[in-house]
Design a protein around this motif. Sequence first.
Motif, PDB file in Angstrom:
ATOM      1  N   VAL A 121      76.548 -78.971 -15.426  1.00  0.00           N
ATOM      2  CA  VAL A 121      77.357 -77.763 -15.650  1.00  0.00           C
ATOM      3  C   VAL A 121      78.763 -78.161 -16.096  1.00  0.00           C
ATOM      4  O   VAL A 121      79.332 -77.527 -16.990  1.00  0.00           O
ATOM      5  CB  VAL A 121      77.416 -76.893 -14.371  1.00  0.00           C
ATOM      6  CG1 VAL A 121      78.488 -75.830 -14.478  1.00  0.00           C
ATOM      7  CG2 VAL A 121      76.079 -76.241 -14.119  1.00  0.00           C
ATOM      8  N   TYR A 169      82.352 -75.857 -23.497  1.00  0.00           N
ATOM      9  CA  TYR A 169      82.874 -74.498 -23.558  1.00  0.00           C
ATOM     10  C   TYR A 169      84.375 -74.518 -23.837  1.00  0.00           C
ATOM     11  O   TYR A 169      84.875 -73.781 -24.695  1.00  0.00           O
ATOM     12  CB  TYR A 169      82.582 -73.794 -22.230  1.00  0.00           C
ATOM     13  CG  TYR A 169      83.331 -72.500 -22.009  1.00  0.00           C
ATOM     14  CD1 TYR A 169      82.866 -71.302 -22.537  1.00  0.00           C
ATOM     15  CD2 TYR A 169      84.499 -72.471 -21.256  1.00  0.00           C
ATOM     16  CE1 TYR A 169      83.548 -70.115 -22.328  1.00  0.00           C
ATOM     17  CE2 TYR A 169      85.183 -71.299 -21.037  1.00  0.00           C
ATOM     18  CZ  TYR A 169      84.711 -70.119 -21.574  1.00  0.00           C
ATOM     19  OH  TYR A 169      85.389 -68.948 -21.374  1.00  0.00           O
ATOM     20  N   HIS A 217      77.821 -67.539 -20.491  1.00  0.00           N
ATOM     21  CA  HIS A 217      76.748 -66.876 -19.743  1.00  0.00           C
ATOM     22  C   HIS A 217      75.819 -67.900 -19.083  1.00  0.00           C
ATOM     23  O   HIS A 217      75.397 -67.710 -17.937  1.00  0.00           O
ATOM     24  CB  HIS A 217      75.956 -65.940 -20.665  1.00  0.00           C
ATOM     25  CG  HIS A 217      76.748 -64.756 -21.115  1.00  0.00           C
ATOM     26  ND1 HIS A 217      77.095 -63.727 -20.271  1.00  0.00           N
ATOM     27  CD2 HIS A 217      77.281 -64.440 -22.314  1.00  0.00           C
ATOM     28  CE1 HIS A 217      77.790 -62.831 -20.933  1.00  0.00           C
ATOM     29  NE2 HIS A 217      77.923 -63.244 -22.181  1.00  0.00           N
ATOM     30  N   GLU A 218      75.520 -68.977 -19.802  1.00  0.00           N
ATOM     31  CA  GLU A 218      74.673 -70.033 -19.230  1.00  0.00           C
ATOM     32  C   GLU A 218      75.337 -70.662 -18.013  1.00  0.00           C
ATOM     33  O   GLU A 218      74.692 -70.890 -16.982  1.00  0.00           O
ATOM     34  CB  GLU A 218      74.393 -71.110 -20.276  1.00  0.00           C
ATOM     35  CG  GLU A 218      73.471 -70.693 -21.388  1.00  0.00           C
ATOM     36  CD  GLU A 218      73.322 -71.783 -22.441  1.00  0.00           C
ATOM     37  OE1 GLU A 218      73.679 -72.952 -22.185  1.00  0.00           O
ATOM     38  OE2 GLU A 218      72.848 -71.448 -23.551  1.00  0.00           O
ATOM     39  N   ILE A 219      76.627 -70.952 -18.124  1.00  0.00           N
ATOM     40  CA  ILE A 219      77.365 -71.577 -17.022  1.00  0.00           C
ATOM     41  C   ILE A 219      77.402 -70.643 -15.820  1.00  0.00           C
ATOM     42  O   ILE A 219      77.164 -71.065 -14.684  1.00  0.00           O
ATOM     43  CB  ILE A 219      78.791 -71.958 -17.479  1.00  0.00           C
ATOM     44  CG1 ILE A 219      78.724 -73.086 -18.510  1.00  0.00           C
ATOM     45  CG2 ILE A 219      79.668 -72.357 -16.294  1.00  0.00           C
ATOM     46  CD1 ILE A 219      80.026 -73.325 -19.255  1.00  0.00           C
ATOM     47  N   LYS A 225      78.770 -78.804 -19.677  1.00  0.00           N
ATOM     48  CA  LYS A 225      78.780 -77.540 -20.425  1.00  0.00           C
ATOM     49  C   LYS A 225      80.167 -76.906 -20.407  1.00  0.00           C
ATOM     50  O   LYS A 225      80.600 -76.319 -21.400  1.00  0.00           O
ATOM     51  CB  LYS A 225      77.763 -76.555 -19.844  1.00  0.00           C
ATOM     52  CG  LYS A 225      76.346 -76.820 -20.246  1.00  0.00           C
ATOM     53  CD  LYS A 225      75.443 -75.702 -19.755  1.00  0.00           C
ATOM     54  CE  LYS A 225      74.010 -75.959 -20.170  1.00  0.00           C
ATOM     55  NZ  LYS A 225      73.124 -74.851 -19.762  1.00  0.00           N
ATOM     56  N   ASP A 270      75.307 -68.242 -14.984  1.00  0.00           N
ATOM     57  CA  ASP A 270      73.981 -68.168 -14.360  1.00  0.00           C
ATOM     58  C   ASP A 270      73.651 -69.433 -13.585  1.00  0.00           C
ATOM     59  O   ASP A 270      73.116 -69.380 -12.473  1.00  0.00           O
ATOM     60  CB  ASP A 270      72.907 -67.902 -15.423  1.00  0.00           C
ATOM     61  CG  ASP A 270      73.053 -66.540 -16.077  1.00  0.00           C
ATOM     62  OD1 ASP A 270      73.754 -65.669 -15.513  1.00  0.00           O
ATOM     63  OD2 ASP A 270      72.468 -66.338 -17.159  1.00  0.00           O
ATOM     64  N   GLU A 271      73.971 -70.587 -14.166  1.00  0.00           N
ATOM     65  CA  GLU A 271      73.693 -71.868 -13.507  1.00  0.00           C
ATOM     66  C   GLU A 271      74.509 -72.021 -12.228  1.00  0.00           C
ATOM     67  O   GLU A 271      73.996 -72.457 -11.192  1.00  0.00           O
ATOM     68  CB  GLU A 271      73.980 -73.023 -14.468  1.00  0.00           C
ATOM     69  CG  GLU A 271      73.641 -74.384 -13.933  1.00  0.00           C
ATOM     70  CD  GLU A 271      72.149 -74.658 -13.801  1.00  0.00           C
ATOM     71  OE1 GLU A 271      71.800 -75.587 -13.049  1.00  0.00           O
ATOM     72  OE2 GLU A 271      71.343 -73.942 -14.423  1.00  0.00           O
ATOM     73  N   LYS A 273      77.924 -67.688 -25.464  1.00  0.00           N
ATOM     74  CA  LYS A 273      76.584 -68.004 -24.946  1.00  0.00           C
ATOM     75  C   LYS A 273      76.686 -69.049 -23.827  1.00  0.00           C
ATOM     76  O   LYS A 273      76.014 -68.939 -22.798  1.00  0.00           O
ATOM     77  CB  LYS A 273      75.694 -68.515 -26.073  1.00  0.00           C
ATOM     78  CG  LYS A 273      75.345 -67.463 -27.099  1.00  0.00           C
ATOM     79  CD  LYS A 273      74.516 -68.057 -28.216  1.00  0.00           C
ATOM     80  CE  LYS A 273      74.300 -67.060 -29.330  1.00  0.00           C
ATOM     81  NZ  LYS A 273      73.606 -67.650 -30.471  1.00  0.00           N
ATOM     82  N   LEU A 274      77.541 -70.061 -24.043  1.00  0.00           N
ATOM     83  CA  LEU A 274      77.744 -71.090 -23.020  1.00  0.00           C
ATOM     84  C   LEU A 274      78.315 -70.484 -21.737  1.00  0.00           C
ATOM     85  O   LEU A 274      77.913 -70.860 -20.643  1.00  0.00           O
ATOM     86  CB  LEU A 274      78.710 -72.154 -23.533  1.00  0.00           C
ATOM     87  CG  LEU A 274      78.122 -73.321 -24.293  1.00  0.00           C
ATOM     88  CD1 LEU A 274      79.232 -74.217 -24.818  1.00  0.00           C
ATOM     89  CD2 LEU A 274      77.163 -74.111 -23.453  1.00  0.00           C
ATOM     90  N   HIS A 285      79.182 -69.316 -30.029  1.00  0.00           N
ATOM     91  CA  HIS A 285      78.534 -70.326 -29.195  1.00  0.00           C
ATOM     92  C   HIS A 285      79.174 -70.402 -27.818  1.00  0.00           C
ATOM     93  O   HIS A 285      78.487 -70.510 -26.808  1.00  0.00           O
ATOM     94  CB  HIS A 285      78.591 -71.682 -29.899  1.00  0.00           C
ATOM     95  CG  HIS A 285      78.052 -72.807 -29.092  1.00  0.00           C
ATOM     96  ND1 HIS A 285      76.733 -72.891 -28.720  1.00  0.00           N
ATOM     97  CD2 HIS A 285      78.661 -73.892 -28.546  1.00  0.00           C
ATOM     98  CE1 HIS A 285      76.544 -73.969 -27.989  1.00  0.00           C
ATOM     99  NE2 HIS A 285      77.698 -74.594 -27.875  1.00  0.00           N
TER     100      HIS A 285
END
Length: 128
Positions: A96, A103, A68-70, A99, A72-73, A65-66, A62
């Motif tokens: 962010v 993370y 990568h999301e962070i 997140k 990109d954001e 994945k977080l 998890h």
Amino acid sequence: MDNDSFNKPSSDLIGDILKEYTKTGGMDNLKGAGKPISEEYFSGDIFQHFQKIAKDAGFKPHWLKLQHEIKDELAEIARKFAVCEKEGLQFRVTKVNEKIMEYNKACPPPLQKGTVRLETIDNASSRW
């Protein structure tokens, strides 16, 4: 006292599911069936073996994945900040940072990172 009151039948839910799956042929064509198990699975730490097997199967934790999301954001926020589209960016930075906190709770300690500010978003984006 009756001895049967101590030996009540118990239900093994996972065992029952596996037995039913075996009856329906679900275990017939498994990858690696009939091959000997590698010696490395019998030595060392069980958690490390789990991680290796999960990684080989394509599982991503998890926290990864977080990450990568962070990333990109932050890149998107930095892009908008650079072209002076500042409306709603502070709210996005707050989200962010939430997140990032999540993370940091899940990732290994050496990979933890600090929260970001809108003023230093470009620098933070390059760090992630």
